[in-house]
Enzyme design. Sequence first.
Site, PDB file in Angstrom:
ATOM      1  N   ASP A   5       0.306  -0.913   0.178  1.00 32.50           N
ATOM      2  CA  ASP A   5      -0.073  -0.346  -0.057  1.00 32.50           C
ATOM      3  C   ASP A   5       0.878   1.379   0.048  1.00 32.50           C
ATOM      4  O   ASP A   5       0.514   2.393  -0.974  1.00 32.50           O
ATOM      5  CB  ASP A   5      -1.218  -0.291   1.649  1.00 32.50           C
ATOM      6  CG  ASP A   5      -1.773  -0.933   0.802  1.00 32.50           C
ATOM      7  OD1 ASP A   5      -2.397  -1.000   0.528  1.00 32.50           O
ATOM      8  OD2 ASP A   5      -1.825  -1.816   2.793  1.00 32.50           O
ATOM      9  N   ARG A  55      -0.927   4.414  16.955  1.00 25.81           N
ATOM     10  CA  ARG A  55      -1.632   5.268  16.045  1.00 25.81           C
ATOM     11  C   ARG A  55      -1.616   6.523  16.542  1.00 25.81           C
ATOM     12  O   ARG A  55      -0.889   7.733  15.108  1.00 25.81           O
ATOM     13  CB  ARG A  55      -2.992   4.748  15.088  1.00 25.81           C
ATOM     14  CG  ARG A  55      -2.788   4.198  14.866  1.00 25.81           C
ATOM     15  CD  ARG A  55      -1.570   3.610  13.718  1.00 25.81           C
ATOM     16  NE  ARG A  55      -1.771   2.103  12.781  1.00 25.81           N
ATOM     17  CZ  ARG A  55      -1.111   1.225  13.247  1.00 25.81           C
ATOM     18  NH1 ARG A  55      -0.458   1.634  14.046  1.00 25.81           N
ATOM     19  NH2 ARG A  55      -1.094   0.326  12.715  1.00 25.81           N
ATOM     20  N   ASP A  93      -7.716   2.597  11.240  1.00 21.71           N
ATOM     21  CA  ASP A  93      -6.584   3.616  11.332  1.00 21.71           C
ATOM     22  C   ASP A  93      -6.291   4.849  10.802  1.00 21.71           C
ATOM     23  O   ASP A  93      -6.015   6.091  10.660  1.00 21.71           O
ATOM     24  CB  ASP A  93      -4.939   2.575  10.605  1.00 21.71           C
ATOM     25  CG  ASP A  93      -4.508   1.501  11.828  1.00 21.71           C
ATOM     26  OD1 ASP A  93      -5.122   1.363  12.673  1.00 21.71           O
ATOM     27  OD2 ASP A  93      -4.274   0.526  11.118  1.00 21.71           O
ATOM     28  N   SER A 149      -2.300 -10.424   7.037  1.00 24.85           N
ATOM     29  CA  SER A 149      -1.912  -8.862   7.398  1.00 24.85           C
ATOM     30  C   SER A 149      -1.589  -8.856   8.931  1.00 24.85           C
ATOM     31  O   SER A 149      -2.845  -9.414  10.279  1.00 24.85           O
ATOM     32  CB  SER A 149      -3.204  -7.994   6.755  1.00 24.85           C
ATOM     33  OG  SER A 149      -3.035  -6.794   7.796  1.00 24.85           O
TER      34      SER A 149
HETATM   35  N1  ARG Z   1      -8.031  -4.125  14.311  1.00 28.76           N
HETATM   36  C1  ARG Z   1      -7.626  -3.420  15.343  1.00 28.76           C
HETATM   37  C2  ARG Z   1      -7.409  -2.075  15.758  1.00 28.76           C
HETATM   38  O1  ARG Z   1      -7.925  -1.405  14.489  1.00 28.76           O
HETATM   39  C3  ARG Z   1      -6.255  -3.862  14.847  1.00 28.76           C
HETATM   40  C4  ARG Z   1      -5.323  -3.959  13.229  1.00 28.76           C
HETATM   41  C5  ARG Z   1      -4.678  -4.587  12.747  1.00 28.76           C
HETATM   42  N2  ARG Z   1      -4.488  -4.633  11.511  1.00 28.76           N
HETATM   43  C6  ARG Z   1      -3.828  -5.859  10.720  1.00 28.76           C
HETATM   44  N3  ARG Z   1      -3.576  -5.582   9.818  1.00 28.76           N
HETATM   45  N4  ARG Z   1      -3.431  -6.837  10.957  1.00 28.76           N
HETATM   46  O2  ARG Z   1      -7.046  -1.864  16.164  1.00 28.76           O
END
Ligand code: ARG
Length: 440
Positions: free
Chosen positions: A14, A93, A122, A171
């Site tokens: 990405d 984040r 995110d 991921s």
């Molecule tokens: N669902 C979690 C959050 O929004 C973690 C997402 C992590 N991303 C990943 N690509 N595994 O905080």
Amino acid sequence: MTEKVALAFSGGLDTTVCVPLLNEEYGYDEVVAVTVDVGQPDEEFAEAKETADALGLDIHVVDAKEEFASLCLDAVRANATYQNYPLGTALARPVIASAILSVAEAEGCTGIAHGCTGKGNDQLRFEAVWRDSDLEVIAPVRELGLTREWEKEYAAERNLPVEAGNEGDWSIDTNLWSRSVEGKELEEPSHVPGEEIYEWTTAPSGETEEITLTFEDGYPVALNGEAYEPVELIETLNELAGSYGVGRTDAMEDRMLGLKVRENYEHPAATTLLNAHQGLEDLVLTKEERSFKTLVDNEWAEKGYQGLVDGPLMKALDAFVATTNERVTGTVTVRFEGGQARVVGRESPYAVYSAEAASFNTEDVTGGIEQADATGVAKYHGFQERLANKTIKAANESLGKTAPDGGLKSDDGDGTGVTAGESPLAGTDVDDTAADYEGN
Ligand code: ARG
């Protein structure tokens, strides 16, 4: 003048395709790649560096581990989990976003970009921080409606340096506080994941180990009596507790936009510290504080999940957390056993606990209160429930109402039908005496 844009850069597909797109589609002359260290594994930095080099980009690596660790420990004081997830990605984040913004400003950028899709959390967490600046906020993947398939083709066409080997994998997002794994077969909620998805935890064997954690003002400061800085403590506990299989979560998670997704997490240190901290709070806080604090803690976790760690509400919640945690000082013994980090002992000079009062070994409990003094309380206890049940029964009988199962309805009594002067409490003798208390 060259227009520069800062890009949150990981070296993955990405963010790699974002580089030429920021030029072609958004007219920026130069991309400043920024990678923020919140405790990812070394390979991720190597990958980011390699990709940046291949793209001819200057990469800035900002070390934000300490700042992130200190936010994680704030989360411990707030017992923060969202749907059983200790918020690793979520809390990282805002830290990452601010670090990138600082670089963008220092480099004289006029734009700031991320490679998040329009489906996840995110994008919201990054932009909540960035939209406080005058920079143009850009989300190429979301704004141009890119798909992974399109990105792969585009990367191949442009000969972009994307590692073909990684494309089939899940991921994964890793930092000090948690490792999350999603995608592919894991998207099917009924699919039972195999051991191969885990990297931080080994399936629990029969072995156990006990450790002690010392807290000051709600912050963990020592492991087995030895002082530790936050980053070091978290890393050490991830290894230790992870070796006992502690801290696996398989969650159905409700994202901010309403999507329900399946997430798998590993977070051995977080689980250990959260359990230990809760164990100490249980000892030192009053019942009233404990029950009210769950509301504060839940709200803290909500804001944490949303990436809104800096607003006025969060400051107010933190103030409550800080006040209650002034007494969360002491030592907790935790046993790693069967994939759990179980509190098996706790001590604190602030314990709201009197062994003498609890044991009833003496007649004079405390401050001159005697067991017999509870008799009046016991007579009153449940008074309103008894009154209500009697009233409902009498009203139903007089109105001829019966419940579907043939019994009397008990949910539609509204207090009518009680004859003045009737004694609804007749027959509710109090026969508990002080002598019956033992073993209570
Ligand atoms: N669902 C979690 C959050 O929004 C973690 C997402 C992590 N991303 C990943 N690509 N595994 O905080």
